[in-house]
Design a protein around this motif. Structure first.
Motif, PDB file in Angstrom:
ATOM      1  N   UNK A   1      -6.441   3.647  -4.987  1.00 46.56           N
ATOM      2  CA  UNK A   1      -5.395   4.540  -4.512  1.00 46.56           C
ATOM      3  C   UNK A   1      -3.711   4.286  -4.793  1.00 46.56           C
ATOM      4  N   UNK A   2      -3.630   3.199  -4.715  1.00 47.68           N
ATOM      5  CA  UNK A   2      -2.060   2.676  -4.853  1.00 47.68           C
ATOM      6  C   UNK A   2      -1.961   3.097  -6.502  1.00 47.68           C
ATOM      7  N   UNK A   3      -2.925   2.849  -7.579  1.00 49.83           N
ATOM      8  CA  UNK A   3      -2.733   3.200  -8.832  1.00 49.83           C
ATOM      9  C   UNK A   3      -2.479   4.549  -9.039  1.00 49.83           C
ATOM     10  N   UNK A   4      -3.135   5.252  -8.389  1.00 51.64           N
ATOM     11  CA  UNK A   4      -3.103   6.758  -8.463  1.00 51.64           C
ATOM     12  C   UNK A   4      -1.972   7.579  -7.847  1.00 51.64           C
TER      13      UNK A   4
ATOM     14  N   UNK B   1       8.591  -8.649  -1.296  1.00 48.10           N
ATOM     15  CA  UNK B   1       7.347  -9.147  -0.983  1.00 48.10           C
ATOM     16  C   UNK B   1       6.355  -8.185  -1.253  1.00 48.10           C
ATOM     17  N   UNK B   2       6.762  -7.037  -1.658  1.00 51.55           N
ATOM     18  CA  UNK B   2       5.853  -5.692  -1.973  1.00 51.55           C
ATOM     19  C   UNK B   2       4.552  -6.241  -2.841  1.00 51.55           C
ATOM     20  N   UNK B   3       4.881  -6.750  -3.983  1.00 53.45           N
ATOM     21  CA  UNK B   3       3.944  -7.269  -4.831  1.00 53.45           C
ATOM     22  C   UNK B   3       3.023  -8.306  -4.450  1.00 53.45           C
ATOM     23  N   UNK B   4       3.554  -9.399  -3.667  1.00 51.80           N
ATOM     24  CA  UNK B   4       3.148 -10.507  -2.934  1.00 51.80           C
ATOM     25  C   UNK B   4       1.889  -9.816  -2.037  1.00 51.80           C
ATOM     26  N   UNK B   5       2.046  -8.928  -0.971  1.00 53.04           N
ATOM     27  CA  UNK B   5       1.290  -8.191  -0.531  1.00 53.04           C
ATOM     28  C   UNK B   5      -0.017  -7.528  -0.970  1.00 53.04           C
ATOM     29  N   UNK B   6       0.560  -6.774  -2.160  1.00 52.26           N
ATOM     30  CA  UNK B   6      -0.543  -6.105  -2.870  1.00 52.26           C
ATOM     31  C   UNK B   6      -1.358  -7.203  -3.815  1.00 52.26           C
TER      32      UNK B   6
ATOM     33  N   UNK C   1     -12.288   9.029  -5.873  1.00 56.14           N
ATOM     34  CA  UNK C   1     -12.580   7.959  -6.803  1.00 56.14           C
ATOM     35  C   UNK C   1     -13.001   6.723  -5.810  1.00 56.14           C
ATOM     36  N   UNK C   2     -12.256   6.406  -4.900  1.00 56.82           N
ATOM     37  CA  UNK C   2     -12.299   5.426  -4.168  1.00 56.82           C
ATOM     38  C   UNK C   2     -13.307   5.582  -3.049  1.00 56.82           C
ATOM     39  N   UNK C   3     -13.532   6.830  -2.468  1.00 60.25           N
ATOM     40  CA  UNK C   3     -14.601   7.155  -1.538  1.00 60.25           C
ATOM     41  C   UNK C   3     -16.099   7.085  -2.314  1.00 60.25           C
ATOM     42  N   UNK C   4     -15.884   7.648  -3.737  1.00 56.06           N
ATOM     43  CA  UNK C   4     -17.356   7.534  -4.273  1.00 56.06           C
ATOM     44  C   UNK C   4     -18.057   6.111  -4.473  1.00 56.06           C
ATOM     45  N   UNK C   5     -17.053   5.146  -4.766  1.00 54.83           N
ATOM     46  CA  UNK C   5     -17.550   3.646  -4.879  1.00 54.83           C
ATOM     47  C   UNK C   5     -17.654   3.066  -3.546  1.00 54.83           C
TER      48      UNK C   5
ATOM     49  N   UNK D   1      -7.759   0.308  -1.920  1.00 56.55           N
ATOM     50  CA  UNK D   1      -6.238   0.300  -1.812  1.00 56.55           C
ATOM     51  C   UNK D   1      -5.723   0.196  -3.229  1.00 56.55           C
ATOM     52  N   UNK D   2      -6.538  -0.714  -4.062  1.00 58.01           N
ATOM     53  CA  UNK D   2      -6.088  -0.751  -5.425  1.00 58.01           C
ATOM     54  C   UNK D   2      -6.177   0.375  -6.218  1.00 58.01           C
TER      55      UNK D   2
END
Length: 291
Positions: A172-175, A117-122, A212-216, A169-170
């Motif tokens: 940071x997870x990608x990084x 279910x990891x990808x479903x949660x993501x 990156x996430x913090x700037x956005x 989350x999107x």
């Protein structure tokens, strides 16, 4: 030697074929067009903020006879921008800090662990990016009204931290996906526990993604208007974006002072992106080319 020189001249001549010249001209025309299209409104805004209202109404596109820097002083005095800038800074910094902490803790198990279910949660997290924020105005207003946080800066801090979670989350997870798993395995062998691996290894190595996430997130918090206007009412709780409205009343509008306030309001956004431009681009591309 003469033949070599002639051959070299022929090769350099063949490099500039008519099709390549046309492509070169079109490319630079489009670059200059979009540069002017982007920068002209900002330049016009700054020049207009240094005029008088009479000069503005006479010719909006002329240069001021005398630069009216007092418009910026009027902007602070009329709308109490100093207080509003302080409110915007405290709201944005607190919201970014909470957002990054929660988003990084959500991204870590979604990136480094394999479970059903990891990808479903993501996917559910990512789906939040597509939800228009204005569609949630009534639920958010009702929630903060029930818990007694209307007309409070804490409501904006909580709300801004929450609405930015999907995109943070999107990113940071990608990084985190691009980090090699051998680093954590070595730490685990050395006796490093779950929280130790997260706070001492993964989080520091993900600092580019966090920036990156913090700037956005900061840009979103600083420029947001709708919810700041909806959830706050007293002058001491207003943010900088709300202060721009104070130059308009029922009968008159002080346009040049309002434009000066707009210039003041956009400076932190521009400086923030300039300072963290490399980190933002690096963070986005790191998550995009993971193998």
């Amino acid at each position: 030697m003469v033949q070599s020189a002639a051959a070299g001249a022929g090769n350099s001549y063949r490099k500039y074929t008519p099709s390549k010249i046309v492509f070169f001209l079109i490319k630079w025309f489009l670059i200059l067009f979009f540069a002017v299209y982007t920068l002209f409104p900002l330049l016009w805004l700054f020049i207009t903020s240094l005029k008088t209202n009479a000069e503005y109404f006479a010719d909006p596109f002329s240069f001021p006879a005398v630069f009216q820097f007092r418009n910026y002083v009027n902007a602070f005095n009329q709308a109490n921008l100093g207080r509003m800038i302080f409110n915007s800074i405290t709201v944005s910094v607190a919201a970014v800090a909470v957002n990054l902490l929660v988003a990084s803790m959500a991204a870590y198990p979604l990136s480094r662990f394999r479970f059903k279910g990891r990808e479903i949660i993501f996917l559910l997290f990512s789906a939040g990016i597509m939800v228009p924020l204005n569609a949630l105005m009534v639920p958010y207003f009702t929630i903060f009204s029930r818990i007694g946080l209307l007309d409070s800066l804490n409501s904006l801090r909580i709300l801004y931290a929450a609405i930015g979670l999907p995109i943070s989350t999107f990113i940071i997870r990608g990084f985190m996906d691009s980090l090699p798993g051998e680093i954590e395995e070595a730490a685990y062998i050395d006796g490093c526990g779950f929280f130790g691996r997260f706070f001492r290894i993964v989080l520091p190595l993900s600092k580019t993604g966090l920036v990156t996430a913090g700037t956005f997130q900061f840009l979103t918090c600083w420029n947001e208007f709708v919810y700041a206007n909806l959830l706050t009412s007293s002058p001491q709780n207003k943010t900088i974006q709300i202060g721009i409205r104070y130059f308009t009343n029922q009968f008159t509008t002080d346009y040049v002072s309002m434009y000066a306030a707009i210039v003041i309001a956009i400076i932190p956004s521009v400086l923030g992106y300039i300072l963290f431009q490399k980190q933002v681009i690096s963070g986005l591309t790191s998550g995009a080319v993971k193998g």
